[in-house]
Design a protein around this motif. Sequence first.
Motif, PDB file in Angstrom:
ATOM      1  N   GLU A   1       0.829  -1.208   0.000  1.00 13.31           N
ATOM      2  CA  GLU A   1       0.000   0.000   0.000  1.00 13.31           C
ATOM      3  C   GLU A   1       0.861   1.255   0.000  1.00 13.31           C
ATOM      4  O   GLU A   1       0.573   2.228  -0.715  1.00 13.31           O
ATOM      5  CB  GLU A   1      -0.926   0.012   1.213  1.00 13.31           C
ATOM      6  N   ALA A   2       1.928   1.244   0.789  1.00  7.40           N
ATOM      7  CA  ALA A   2       2.827   2.398   0.822  1.00  7.40           C
ATOM      8  C   ALA A   2       3.447   2.643  -0.547  1.00  7.40           C
ATOM      9  O   ALA A   2       3.573   3.793  -0.994  1.00  7.40           O
ATOM     10  CB  ALA A   2       3.914   2.185   1.877  1.00  7.40           C
ATOM     11  N   CYS A   3       3.835   1.566  -1.238  1.00  4.47           N
ATOM     12  CA  CYS A   3       4.411   1.708  -2.581  1.00  4.47           C
ATOM     13  C   CYS A   3       3.425   2.344  -3.548  1.00  4.47           C
ATOM     14  O   CYS A   3       3.778   3.234  -4.330  1.00  4.47           O
ATOM     15  CB  CYS A   3       4.852   0.346  -3.099  1.00  4.47           C
ATOM     16  N   VAL A   4       2.183   1.888  -3.497  1.00  2.86           N
ATOM     17  CA  VAL A   4       1.158   2.415  -4.399  1.00  2.86           C
ATOM     18  C   VAL A   4       0.878   3.884  -4.097  1.00  2.86           C
ATOM     19  O   VAL A   4       0.822   4.729  -5.003  1.00  2.86           O
ATOM     20  CB  VAL A   4      -0.133   1.583  -4.291  1.00  2.86           C
ATOM     21  N   ARG A   5       0.712   4.213  -2.814  1.00  2.69           N
ATOM     22  CA  ARG A   5       0.415   5.591  -2.421  1.00  2.69           C
ATOM     23  C   ARG A   5       1.549   6.528  -2.816  1.00  2.69           C
ATOM     24  O   ARG A   5       1.322   7.610  -3.368  1.00  2.69           O
ATOM     25  CB  ARG A   5       0.186   5.662  -0.917  1.00  2.69           C
ATOM     26  N   LEU A   6       2.778   6.129  -2.522  1.00  2.00           N
ATOM     27  CA  LEU A   6       3.917   6.984  -2.819  1.00  2.00           C
ATOM     28  C   LEU A   6       4.172   7.077  -4.317  1.00  2.00           C
ATOM     29  O   LEU A   6       4.587   8.123  -4.822  1.00  2.00           O
ATOM     30  CB  LEU A   6       5.155   6.472  -2.092  1.00  2.00           C
ATOM     31  N   GLY A   7       3.897   5.997  -5.045  1.00  2.00           N
ATOM     32  CA  GLY A   7       4.026   6.057  -6.495  1.00  2.00           C
ATOM     33  C   GLY A   7       3.034   7.026  -7.108  1.00  2.00           C
ATOM     34  O   GLY A   7       3.383   7.809  -8.005  1.00  2.00           O
ATOM     35  N   ALA A   8       1.797   7.006  -6.607  1.00  2.00           N
ATOM     36  CA  ALA A   8       0.782   7.942  -7.099  1.00  2.00           C
ATOM     37  C   ALA A   8       1.153   9.369  -6.731  1.00  2.00           C
ATOM     38  O   ALA A   8       0.960  10.301  -7.528  1.00  2.00           O
ATOM     39  CB  ALA A   8      -0.583   7.586  -6.522  1.00  2.00           C
ATOM     40  N   PHE A   9       1.691   9.551  -5.519  1.00  2.00           N
ATOM     41  CA  PHE A   9       2.090  10.900  -5.110  1.00  2.00           C
ATOM     42  C   PHE A   9       3.225  11.419  -5.985  1.00  2.00           C
ATOM     43  O   PHE A   9       3.221  12.584  -6.386  1.00  2.00           O
ATOM     44  CB  PHE A   9       2.526  10.912  -3.646  1.00  2.00           C
ATOM     45  N   ARG A  10       4.211  10.574  -6.298  1.00  2.00           N
ATOM     46  CA  ARG A  10       5.331  11.020  -7.135  1.00  2.00           C
ATOM     47  C   ARG A  10       4.841  11.446  -8.514  1.00  2.00           C
ATOM     48  O   ARG A  10       5.295  12.474  -9.065  1.00  2.00           O
ATOM     49  CB  ARG A  10       6.376   9.911  -7.258  1.00  2.00           C
ATOM     50  N   ALA A  11       3.909  10.697  -9.094  1.00  2.00           N
ATOM     51  CA  ALA A  11       3.354  11.075 -10.396  1.00  2.00           C
ATOM     52  C   ALA A  11       2.620  12.411 -10.297  1.00  2.00           C
ATOM     53  O   ALA A  11       2.764  13.281 -11.166  1.00  2.00           O
ATOM     54  CB  ALA A  11       2.416   9.980 -10.896  1.00  2.00           C
ATOM     55  N   GLN A  12       1.826  12.576  -9.239  1.00  2.00           N
ATOM     56  CA  GLN A  12       1.095  13.836  -9.049  1.00  2.00           C
ATOM     57  C   GLN A  12       2.058  15.001  -8.797  1.00  2.00           C
ATOM     58  O   GLN A  12       1.868  16.101  -9.323  1.00  2.00           O
ATOM     59  CB  GLN A  12       0.124  13.680  -7.875  1.00  2.00           C
ATOM     60  N   TYR A  13       3.113  14.748  -8.028  1.00  2.00           N
ATOM     61  CA  TYR A  13       4.111  15.782  -7.738  1.00  2.00           C
ATOM     62  C   TYR A  13       4.799  16.252  -9.022  1.00  2.00           C
ATOM     63  O   TYR A  13       4.992  17.462  -9.241  1.00  2.00           O
ATOM     64  CB  TYR A  13       5.145  15.217  -6.757  1.00  2.00           C
ATOM     65  N   ASN A  14       5.160  15.323  -9.894  1.00  2.00           N
ATOM     66  CA  ASN A  14       5.896  15.669 -11.106  1.00  2.00           C
ATOM     67  C   ASN A  14       5.017  16.241 -12.205  1.00  2.00           C
ATOM     68  O   ASN A  14       5.453  17.114 -12.965  1.00  2.00           O
ATOM     69  CB  ASN A  14       6.618  14.432 -11.649  1.00  2.00           C
ATOM     70  N   GLN A  15       3.766  15.784 -12.293  1.00  2.00           N
ATOM     71  CA  GLN A  15       2.934  16.103 -13.444  1.00  2.00           C
ATOM     72  C   GLN A  15       1.817  17.104 -13.165  1.00  2.00           C
ATOM     73  O   GLN A  15       1.305  17.720 -14.109  1.00  2.00           O
ATOM     74  CB  GLN A  15       2.311  14.818 -13.994  1.00  2.00           C
ATOM     75  N   GLU A  16       1.413  17.277 -11.897  1.00  2.00           N
ATOM     76  CA  GLU A  16       0.250  18.113 -11.605  1.00  2.00           C
ATOM     77  C   GLU A  16       0.527  19.217 -10.583  1.00  2.00           C
ATOM     78  O   GLU A  16      -0.046  20.298 -10.683  1.00  2.00           O
ATOM     79  CB  GLU A  16      -0.899  17.239 -11.076  1.00  2.00           C
ATOM     80  N   ARG A  17       1.369  18.947  -9.610  1.00  2.00           N
ATOM     81  CA  ARG A  17       1.565  19.879  -8.499  1.00  2.00           C
ATOM     82  C   ARG A  17       2.363  21.105  -8.944  1.00  2.00           C
ATOM     83  O   ARG A  17       3.503  20.986  -9.375  1.00  2.00           O
ATOM     84  CB  ARG A  17       2.306  19.180  -7.349  1.00  2.00           C
TER      85      ARG A  17
END
Length: 283
Positions: free
Chosen positions: A236-252
């Motif tokens: 779960e931590a891997c999935v959450r952090l992977g989604a956050f990294r994508a959002q950080y790089n592409q949307e934030r």
Amino acid sequence: MRVTEQRQAVQFLVDGGLSVPRACALVQLPRSTFLYTAKPEDATALLAQIRELAARHPRYGYRRICVLLRRTTAVNEKRVRRLWHQHQLQVRRLARRRRSRTARPTRLEAAYPGHIWAYDFVEDALADGTPLRILTVMDEFTREGLALDVALTTSAERVIGVLRALVAQHGAPVYLRSDNGAEFVAIAVQGWLTQAGLQTLYIDPGKPWQNGKEERFNGTVRDECLNMHLFHSVAEACVRLGAFRAQYNQERPHSRLGYVTPLAFKTAWYQAQAKQQDPHIDT
């Protein structure tokens, strides 16, 4: 004289018996300005959008929320700020320890994508208390989060594996900046870095500000992801952090990049370089 004072002066003259046109001419205020009545603001739809974005991104301030709104709606930043404060949507500030200001030596700054990578470990825990060790890697120039690798332990072999995968994906950086943690100064890591042709930039012990961009990235990961979720498993931590990294790089929106995303900043930089080399290129 400000418009408010001019309107008050015209009203005083009108109350004294002068006509509105005459009073406006004496004060040099357009009659349309004097007769204008502000309409009540209907911000229901905009406020709903602001609240929805604030709920999705509870650690964003009004500037980042405004950037997100502008991707779909034409909106004035001052209006967003006014509604933000009227409805008390401000992000709670965390208490920080004050440090004494001392002269700090200059350090090598990243000048282009892939010039300097920085890496470090962040600690967290699962719901049952099992420790997590998250290896974070970022590009100092573009602020792109390159890796958020989750595991239960730290080791030199793990560091080498993550770096090897990143070099294969992005190409090798010139420098790697880190603290003097055992995983980063291990003989195995030193040998692999030498073989890969990577130079190291180790910060002085006890001076994390020398790795400031990585510390900022780690703080964002903790503030906007780790503190927002309770992980029940490593998966779960891997999935959450992977989604956050994508959002950080592409949307934030990133404040240090002029409120554009790291990937948008990197793309614009490469386009600008291509344009300089060949002015006829249509970017």
